[in-house]
Design an enzyme around this catalytic site. Structure first.
Site, mmCIF file in Angstrom:
data_model
loop_
_atom_site.group_PDB
_atom_site.id
_atom_site.type_symbol
_atom_site.label_atom_id
_atom_site.label_comp_id
_atom_site.label_asym_id
_atom_site.label_seq_id
_atom_site.Cartn_x
_atom_site.Cartn_y
_atom_site.Cartn_z
ATOM 1 N N ARG A 1 0.845 -1.189 0.000
ATOM 2 C CA ARG A 1 0.000 0.000 0.000
ATOM 3 C C ARG A 1 0.886 1.247 0.000
ATOM 4 O O ARG A 1 1.807 1.352 0.805
ATOM 5 C CB ARG A 1 -0.915 -0.001 1.219
ATOM 6 C CG ARG A 1 -1.900 1.147 1.203
ATOM 7 C CD ARG A 1 -3.025 0.937 2.186
ATOM 8 N NE ARG A 1 -2.629 1.188 3.553
ATOM 9 C CZ ARG A 1 -3.470 1.188 4.591
ATOM 10 N NH1 ARG A 1 -4.746 0.916 4.394
ATOM 11 N NH2 ARG A 1 -3.038 1.435 5.793
ATOM 12 N N SER A 2 0.573 2.173 -0.901
ATOM 13 C CA SER A 2 1.274 3.468 -0.891
ATOM 14 C C SER A 2 0.311 4.520 -0.361
ATOM 15 O O SER A 2 0.373 4.899 0.792
ATOM 16 C CB SER A 2 1.799 3.814 -2.282
ATOM 17 O OG SER A 2 2.887 2.958 -2.614
ATOM 18 N N HIS B 1 -5.479 4.541 -2.187
ATOM 19 C CA HIS B 1 -6.614 5.056 -2.956
ATOM 20 C C HIS B 1 -7.208 4.055 -3.939
ATOM 21 O O HIS B 1 -8.107 4.399 -4.705
ATOM 22 C CB HIS B 1 -6.224 6.339 -3.697
ATOM 23 C CG HIS B 1 -6.240 7.545 -2.806
ATOM 24 N ND1 HIS B 1 -5.615 7.572 -1.594
ATOM 25 C CD2 HIS B 1 -6.820 8.777 -2.948
ATOM 26 C CE1 HIS B 1 -5.797 8.756 -1.025
ATOM 27 N NE2 HIS B 1 -6.520 9.507 -1.827
ATOM 28 N N ASP B 2 -6.719 2.836 -3.945
ATOM 29 C CA ASP B 2 -7.275 1.825 -4.853
ATOM 30 C C ASP B 2 -8.804 1.792 -4.715
ATOM 31 O O ASP B 2 -9.326 1.649 -3.608
ATOM 32 C CB ASP B 2 -6.702 0.451 -4.514
ATOM 33 C CG ASP B 2 -6.961 -0.567 -5.601
ATOM 34 O OD1 ASP B 2 -6.035 -0.905 -6.328
ATOM 35 O OD2 ASP B 2 -8.124 -1.027 -5.719
ATOM 36 N N SER C 1 -5.137 -2.892 -2.192
ATOM 37 C CA SER C 1 -3.879 -2.694 -1.453
ATOM 38 C C SER C 1 -4.012 -3.050 0.032
ATOM 39 O O SER C 1 -3.030 -3.028 0.758
ATOM 40 C CB SER C 1 -3.417 -1.240 -1.585
ATOM 41 O OG SER C 1 -4.446 -0.338 -1.225
ATOM 42 N N TYR D 1 -8.512 3.240 -12.341
ATOM 43 C CA TYR D 1 -9.906 3.325 -11.895
ATOM 44 C C TYR D 1 -10.402 1.891 -11.735
ATOM 45 O O TYR D 1 -11.323 1.436 -12.402
ATOM 46 C CB TYR D 1 -10.754 4.104 -12.899
ATOM 47 C CG TYR D 1 -10.450 5.593 -12.938
ATOM 48 C CD1 TYR D 1 -9.792 6.216 -11.866
ATOM 49 C CD2 TYR D 1 -10.823 6.379 -14.027
ATOM 50 C CE1 TYR D 1 -9.519 7.580 -11.901
ATOM 51 C CE2 TYR D 1 -10.548 7.742 -14.056
ATOM 52 C CZ TYR D 1 -9.895 8.333 -12.990
ATOM 53 O OH TYR D 1 -9.629 9.684 -13.021
HETATM 54 P P1 FDA Z 1 -2.875 2.079 -3.251
HETATM 55 O O1 FDA Z 1 -1.864 2.165 -2.180
HETATM 56 O O2 FDA Z 1 -4.262 1.646 -2.877
HETATM 57 O O3 FDA Z 1 -2.315 1.169 -4.421
HETATM 58 C C1 FDA Z 1 -3.007 0.919 -5.638
HETATM 59 C C2 FDA Z 1 -2.504 -0.400 -6.258
HETATM 60 O O4 FDA Z 1 -1.093 -0.327 -6.507
HETATM 61 C C3 FDA Z 1 -2.682 -1.615 -5.348
HETATM 62 O O5 FDA Z 1 -2.866 -2.760 -6.179
HETATM 63 C C4 FDA Z 1 -1.361 -1.690 -4.627
HETATM 64 O O6 FDA Z 1 -1.079 -2.980 -4.110
HETATM 65 C C5 FDA Z 1 -0.386 -1.272 -5.712
HETATM 66 N N1 FDA Z 1 0.786 -0.579 -5.174
HETATM 67 C C6 FDA Z 1 0.783 0.470 -4.316
HETATM 68 N N2 FDA Z 1 2.029 0.868 -4.083
HETATM 69 C C7 FDA Z 1 2.859 0.087 -4.802
HETATM 70 C C8 FDA Z 1 4.268 0.038 -4.957
HETATM 71 N N3 FDA Z 1 5.050 0.879 -4.319
HETATM 72 N N4 FDA Z 1 4.795 -0.914 -5.753
HETATM 73 C C9 FDA Z 1 3.965 -1.792 -6.408
HETATM 74 N N5 FDA Z 1 2.625 -1.789 -6.302
HETATM 75 C C10 FDA Z 1 2.065 -0.846 -5.502
HETATM 76 N N6 FDA Z 1 -6.022 8.750 -10.905
HETATM 77 C C11 FDA Z 1 -5.583 9.575 -11.879
HETATM 78 O O7 FDA Z 1 -4.912 9.118 -12.803
HETATM 79 N N7 FDA Z 1 -5.866 10.908 -11.829
HETATM 80 C C12 FDA Z 1 -6.568 11.463 -10.819
HETATM 81 O O8 FDA Z 1 -6.799 12.666 -10.819
HETATM 82 C C13 FDA Z 1 -7.035 10.611 -9.777
HETATM 83 N N8 FDA Z 1 -7.774 11.104 -8.737
HETATM 84 C C14 FDA Z 1 -8.203 10.258 -7.729
HETATM 85 C C15 FDA Z 1 -8.952 10.762 -6.668
HETATM 86 C C16 FDA Z 1 -9.391 9.923 -5.644
HETATM 87 C C17 FDA Z 1 -10.175 10.509 -4.498
HETATM 88 C C18 FDA Z 1 -9.099 8.535 -5.702
HETATM 89 C C19 FDA Z 1 -9.578 7.606 -4.614
HETATM 90 C C20 FDA Z 1 -8.355 8.031 -6.769
HETATM 91 C C21 FDA Z 1 -7.905 8.878 -7.793
HETATM 92 N N9 FDA Z 1 -7.175 8.383 -8.870
HETATM 93 C C22 FDA Z 1 -6.736 9.240 -9.851
HETATM 94 C C23 FDA Z 1 -6.880 6.952 -8.979
HETATM 95 C C24 FDA Z 1 -5.482 6.648 -8.459
HETATM 96 O O9 FDA Z 1 -4.528 6.999 -9.438
HETATM 97 C C25 FDA Z 1 -5.346 5.147 -8.170
HETATM 98 O O10 FDA Z 1 -6.306 4.760 -7.224
HETATM 99 C C26 FDA Z 1 -3.944 4.803 -7.698
HETATM 100 O O11 FDA Z 1 -3.687 3.444 -7.942
HETATM 101 C C27 FDA Z 1 -3.778 5.123 -6.232
HETATM 102 O O12 FDA Z 1 -2.460 4.956 -5.803
HETATM 103 P P2 FDA Z 1 -2.219 4.776 -4.242
HETATM 104 O O13 FDA Z 1 -0.792 4.531 -4.026
HETATM 105 O O14 FDA Z 1 -2.887 5.875 -3.499
HETATM 106 O O15 FDA Z 1 -3.108 3.472 -3.959
#
Ligand code: FDA
Length: 502
Positions: free
Chosen positions: A83-84, A87-88, A93, A444
């Site tokens: 998890r980073s 926002h998945d 995550s 998404y």
């Molecule tokens: P999270 O930690 O949940 O990870 C997402 C996925 O990536 C999971 O499968 C996780 O296991 C994997 N992962 C995480 N970190 C990793 C790492 N270091 N190495 C390998 N795998 C890893 N998108 C966009 O393009 N433009 C936008 O403007 C927005 N706006 C937006 C707003 C809101 C409110 C939300 C909830 C989401 C968006 N998004 C978006 C979508 C966003 O780009 C997408 O949800 C990303 O995957 C989120 O990354 P996180 O690290 O926050 O998620």
């Protein structure tokens, strides 16, 4: 099945053998376990008492702690969810149906900007707001083409592509990645040179969770003018929204790439009457004066006036798009306490304009829902210049815009009803959007497209969502996966399968 407590002690013992320094770990007995687990869970739909919880959460402080987490998870044969930013859309995550641990990179969040070379190293646990803030602290004329929501994590976002208001001038966040550090299945740290071309290709848009844990990313920064101009114009259906959106479909993707006009369709309360409307929400990389003359030539129907426009710095425009006060402190970009919602989302790509009759049905469905939102994101510009196979993200030339469908609500009890409304809307849209495959954006995430329990899908099963997300790049992703992680250690409900044993 794995006994919880014996697993715990074996895992903790392994971590302490692997690392000289102490690695923060939270087991369910720890008072902070729930706070840490829930800290970045963005979609409350997935946070019910019955959703499976991790055996433990590791919050690495050093790269070596991530290596140790991979080594010990493998040794104990337990699944890792990385998890980073959390926002998945489907919680992949931090959820799993089989015993699992969460490696939460929240504390690996440094952003170091080098103005001379116009590059930055960004750790996966940094948020986009932290990226924009750190760039702005050093330069008013450098920016980065990442997402609009400042609490999104770099790790997942870059893994799936990542786009925002600079999409038409510079492409995606993943298009800017020039190096990365990743922990592979053997617990080794690889960079661009040592991971090789295939893996470096796959991690830039092939979706998070399939190939390893990306620690950090080196990106090219992009040039932005010291003054940009923004506007938002609202039109209700009664004020002619349908004709304007219909027209927008032909105009927006053809505009000069410095002009980005997205459209939000929603419903608001006007003197007690629920009213459907379109908001034209825009940034222009230039002055108000030039914008007005461009709009006058290309989209006079919108009736843009000087009063609608505000000039500001690029970083202020990130506040504007995220709905924060533009004259407020830039430190607001560092706030990680995002508003959380119960929500369901889906995506589509549009290749030919939707006829006005199509919009009649959209408005009708939006009015059935409390908080519906459709966002139309214009493509064209730089997106047309980048080949479909340059990185795994394939949605380039030929797409005039992307649709994000979103609805949010107030409590778990409504989950089923709201999700089925979303599915009906998606079914209604089928004739108007891309087909064979019906393309979707991996960031998404939508498990309705297909999923496997425990990430055990075959090549053909995973091709269902893999085809929608990656089109012809799916096969290369499978080849890379099979080479770097043949035993399918890094997996999730929509991960890329290994065909090593097929
Ligand atoms: P999270 O930690 O949940 O990870 C997402 C996925 O990536 C999971 O499968 C996780 O296991 C994997 N992962 C995480 N970190 C990793 C790492 N270091 N190495 C390998 N795998 C890893 N998108 C966009 O393009 N433009 C936008 O403007 C927005 N706006 C937006 C707003 C809101 C409110 C939300 C909830 C989401 C968006 N998004 C978006 C979508 C966003 O780009 C997408 O949800 C990303 O995957 C989120 O990354 P996180 O690290 O926050 O998620």
């Amino acid at each position: 099945s794995l006994g919880n407590s014996s697993f715990e002690s074996d895992f903790l013992q392994c971590l302490s053998q692997q690392s000289q320094t102490s690695i923060p770990v939270y087991t369910p007995n720890n008072a902070n376990y729930t706070t840490i687990l829930e800290s970045t869970i963005q979609n409350l739909r997935l946070l019910s008492p019955t959703t499976p919880k991790p055996y433990l959460i590791v919050t690495p402080l050093l790269e070596s702690h991530v290596q140790a987490s991979v080594t010990c998870s493998r040794k104990n044969n337990i699944q890792i969810k990385t998890r980073s930013g959390g926002h998945d859309y489907e919680g992949l995550s931090y959820l799993s149906d089989i015993p699992f641990v969460v490696v939460d990179l929240n504390k690996l969040r440094s952003v170091s900007v080098d103005v001379q070379t116009e590059t930055a190293w960004i750790q996966s646990g940094a948020t986009l707001g932290e990226v924009y803030y750190n760039i702005a602290a050093k330069s008013r004329t450098l920016g980065f083409p990442g997402g609009i929501c400042s609490t999104v994590g770099a790790g997942g976002h870059f893994s799936g592509g990542g786009y925002g208001t600079l999409l038409r001038s510079y492409g995606l966040a993943a298009d800017q990645v020039i190096d990365a550090r990743i922990v592979n299945v053997d617990g080794e740290i690889l960079d661009k040179t040592t991971m090789g071309e295939d893996l470096f290709w796959a991690i830039r848009g092939g979706g998070g969770g399939s190939f390893g844990i990306v620690l950090s990313w080196k990106v090219k920064l992009v040039t932005v003018p010291s003054t940009v101009t923004v506007f938002t114009i609202f039109k209700t259906v009664q004020q002619g929204a349908t004709a304007l959106v219909y027209k927008w479909q032909d105009i927006a993707y053809n505009l000069p790439e410095e002009l980005f006009i997205r459209v939000l369709l929603d419903v608001f309360n006007q003197n007690g009457v629920r009213t459907a409307r379109a908001s034209f929400n825009s940034i222009y990389l230039g002055s108000k004066e030039n914008l007005l003359s461009l709009m006058n030539q290309r989209f006079p129907e919108l009736g843009l006036t000087s009063n609608d426009c505000t000039e500001m710095s690029w970083v202020q425009s990130t506040l504007y798009f995220y709905g924060l006060p533009v004259n407020g402190p830039l430190e607001n970009l560092l706030n990680r306490n995002q508003a959380k919602f119960f929500f369901k989302a889906k995506s589509d790509y549009v290749k030919v304009p939707i006829p006005t009759v199509g919009f009649d049905g959209i408005w009708k469905r939006l009015l059935e829902q409390d908080y519906p939102l459709l966002i139309f994101v214009p493509y064209g510009g730089k997106m047309d210049d980048i080949s479909e196979s340059s990185i795994p993200f394939p949605h380039r030339e030929g797409n005039i815009y992307q649709i994000l469908y979103l609805t949010h609500w107030g409590g778990l009890a409504e989950n089923e009803e709201r999700v089925s409304w979303m599915r009906r809307l998606y079914a209604y849209m089928a004739p108007y959007v891309s087909k064979n495959p019906r393309a979707a954006y991996v960031n998404y995430r939508d498990v309705d497209i297909g999923q496997s329990t425990n990430g055990t899908a075959t090549y053909l099963q995973a091709k269902v969502w893999g085809g929608n997300y990656f089109k012809n790049n799916y096969d290369r992703l499978v080849r890379v996966k099979t080479k770097v992680d043949p035993a399918n250690f890094f997996r999730n409900e929509q991960s890329i399968p290994s065909v090593a044993n097929a």
